[in-house]
Design a protein around this motif. Structure first.
Motif, PDB file in Angstrom:
ATOM      1  N   ARG A  42      29.254  49.425  44.216  1.00 62.75           N
ATOM      2  CA  ARG A  42      28.078  48.773  44.801  1.00 62.75           C
ATOM      3  C   ARG A  42      28.310  47.273  44.836  1.00 62.75           C
ATOM      4  NH1 ARG A  42      23.403  51.630  41.216  1.00 62.75           N
ATOM      5  NH2 ARG A  42      24.746  50.741  39.615  1.00 62.75           N
ATOM      6  N   HIS A  43      27.760  46.656  45.858  1.00 62.55           N
ATOM      7  CA  HIS A  43      27.868  45.207  46.035  1.00 62.55           C
ATOM      8  C   HIS A  43      29.329  44.764  46.091  1.00 62.55           C
ATOM      9  CE1 HIS A  43      23.639  45.404  45.100  1.00 62.55           C
ATOM     10  NE2 HIS A  43      23.876  45.792  43.853  1.00 62.55           N
ATOM     11  N   LEU A  44      30.153  45.559  46.731  1.00 62.48           N
ATOM     12  CA  LEU A  44      31.572  45.220  46.870  1.00 62.48           C
ATOM     13  C   LEU A  44      31.768  44.370  48.116  1.00 62.48           C
ATOM     14  CD1 LEU A  44      34.556  45.452  46.177  1.00 62.48           C
ATOM     15  CD2 LEU A  44      34.600  47.668  47.343  1.00 62.48           C
ATOM     16  N   ASP A  45      32.222  43.155  47.919  1.00 63.08           N
ATOM     17  CA  ASP A  45      32.459  42.229  49.025  1.00 63.08           C
ATOM     18  C   ASP A  45      33.869  41.658  48.867  1.00 63.08           C
ATOM     19  OD1 ASP A  45      32.297  40.517  51.142  1.00 63.08           O
ATOM     20  OD2 ASP A  45      31.041  39.031  50.130  1.00 63.08           O
ATOM     21  N   GLY A  46      34.853  42.386  49.358  1.00 62.33           N
ATOM     22  CA  GLY A  46      36.232  41.945  49.237  1.00 62.33           C
ATOM     23  C   GLY A  46      37.130  43.091  48.802  1.00 62.33           C
ATOM     24  N   ARG A  47      38.319  42.756  48.376  1.00 58.45           N
ATOM     25  CA  ARG A  47      39.321  43.758  48.032  1.00 58.45           C
ATOM     26  C   ARG A  47      39.364  44.038  46.535  1.00 58.45           C
ATOM     27  NH1 ARG A  47      43.086  44.584  52.161  1.00 58.45           N
ATOM     28  NH2 ARG A  47      42.809  43.187  53.944  1.00 58.45           N
ATOM     29  N   ILE A  48      39.805  45.249  46.213  1.00 61.86           N
ATOM     30  CA  ILE A  48      40.097  45.627  44.837  1.00 61.86           C
ATOM     31  C   ILE A  48      41.609  45.556  44.660  1.00 61.86           C
ATOM     32  CG2 ILE A  48      39.966  47.410  43.076  1.00 61.86           C
ATOM     33  CD1 ILE A  48      37.255  46.318  43.810  1.00 61.86           C
ATOM     34  N   GLY A  49      42.054  44.828  43.668  1.00 65.78           N
ATOM     35  CA  GLY A  49      43.486  44.688  43.427  1.00 65.78           C
ATOM     36  C   GLY A  49      43.983  45.634  42.352  1.00 65.78           C
ATOM     37  N   PHE A  50      45.237  46.034  42.470  1.00 68.06           N
ATOM     38  CA  PHE A  50      45.896  46.816  41.427  1.00 68.06           C
ATOM     39  C   PHE A  50      47.383  46.516  41.486  1.00 68.06           C
ATOM     40  CE2 PHE A  50      46.041  49.423  45.192  1.00 68.06           C
ATOM     41  CZ  PHE A  50      47.261  50.081  45.149  1.00 68.06           C
ATOM     42  N   GLN A  51      48.105  46.915  40.454  1.00 68.11           N
ATOM     43  CA  GLN A  51      49.527  46.578  40.360  1.00 68.11           C
ATOM     44  C   GLN A  51      50.385  47.481  41.238  1.00 68.11           C
ATOM     45  OE1 GLN A  51      48.709  46.033  35.870  1.00 68.11           O
ATOM     46  NE2 GLN A  51      50.888  45.592  36.112  1.00 68.11           N
ATOM     47  N   LEU A  52      51.419  46.884  41.787  1.00 63.40           N
ATOM     48  CA  LEU A  52      52.294  47.558  42.725  1.00 63.40           C
ATOM     49  C   LEU A  52      52.882  48.826  42.117  1.00 63.40           C
ATOM     50  CD1 LEU A  52      53.762  47.344  45.501  1.00 63.40           C
ATOM     51  CD2 LEU A  52      55.592  46.125  44.298  1.00 63.40           C
ATOM     52  N   GLY A  53      52.729  49.944  42.828  1.00 66.66           N
ATOM     53  CA  GLY A  53      53.308  51.209  42.396  1.00 66.66           C
ATOM     54  C   GLY A  53      52.446  51.994  41.431  1.00 66.66           C
TER      55      GLY A  53
END
Length: 285
Positions: A145-156
């Motif tokens: 909820r209220h997500l405005d943008g990207r979610i990041g996570f580590q490569l792989g």
């Protein structure tokens, strides 16, 4: 005293056979080149190494540990350049990487719902959602909820598969949790998916007053020793022995006590740094 040619030949053959046996009983395992506490550190500490070293003692196998970037480790596993990798979570897309305990070898037959055997896992861990302090971003255990943008996570990292199923915009260009935290504070990410231990360390670090961890975990996963397809094809019985030994060690009273010791130490650190109070404070963990 001169030795006969026959004696010297027999001695050479014995040395050669002994060296060959030692070589056959040595397994090269890759793991991610960063500390992931309490499971492993680059200097060979942590519960993963304690478990594997006891497995080695019980089975007579020698493990040759090699650290490398995670994506490279998985690619070397896939191409049989290493004999195995740890600790690897299971997804259907990863079946081609190597052999998981409980998953039938890839014979071309259609398997409706292949699953690794959780009893043979090395450990279980969770991913959590980290946000900037004061951000309205929320995760209730089922929906963002209220997500405005990207979610990041580590490569792989396999948490990316989970996030893709949620249909959210993603950033997977980070190698380390430090990079995720810096992007998050700089406003380049709306949130970051981190392992539970990494998130706690970020809260305890210099950036802790700028970050919050939401209480509901994103996902919980078991992690395995995955062996290369080529190695298991050569030594299926030994592979089964290794996975059985992992279960036996992990469920042994001594190892369970070690897990409790690590957990108690982690709780003390949370109390000492005030993170525990934050974790109980409704909006974050």
């Amino acid at each position: 005293m001169r030795r006969s040619p026959r004696f010297l030949l027999a001695a050479c053959l014995l040395v050669s056979a002994t060296a060959q046996a030692a070589k056959q009983d040595s397994i090269t395992l890759c793991f991610e080149r960063q500390d992931v506490r309490p499971w492993r550190t680059l200097d060979g500490g942590g519960l993963n190494f304690e478990l594997l070293n006891e497995v080695a003692r019980r089975t007579g196998i020698t493990f040759d540990y090699q650290s490398m970037p995670w994506k490279r480790c998985l690619e070397q596993l896939r191409s049989n350049q290493v004999d195995g990798a740890f600790a690897v979570s299971f997804t259907r897309d990863r079946i081609g990487l190597g052999a998981y305990p409980g998953v039938a070898p890839n014979t071309g037959a259609v398997v409706t719902d292949p699953q690794a055997d959780p009893a043979k896992r090395m450990h279980t861990d969770t991913y959590v959602l980290v946000r900037r302090r004061g951000s309205p971003l929320d995760w209730d255990g089922k929906n963002f909820r209220h997500l405005d943008g990207r979610i990041g996570f580590q490569l792989g990292y396999s948490v990316g598969d989970f996030l893709r199923l949620q249909g959210v915009a993603l950033d997977e260009g980070s190698q380390r949790p430090d990079e995720l935290a810096e992007k998050l504070i700089a406003g380049r990410l709306a949130g970051a998916a981190m392992g539970g231990g990494d998130a706690i360390r970020k809260l305890r670090g210099s950036l802790g007053n700028k970050l919050e961890v939401l209480p509901a975990p994103l996902v919980e996963k078991p992690y395995y020793l995955v062996l290369s397809n080529a190695w298991v094809a050569r030594k299926p019985d030994l592979a089964a022995r290794l996975w059985d030994a992992i279960e036996q060690v992990r469920t042994s009273p001594g190892y369970r006590q070690r897990e409790r010791d690590y957990a108690a130490a982690a709780r003390r650190k949370l109390v000492d740094t005030g993170v525990a109070a934050q974790a109980k404070g409704g909006g974050s963990h």
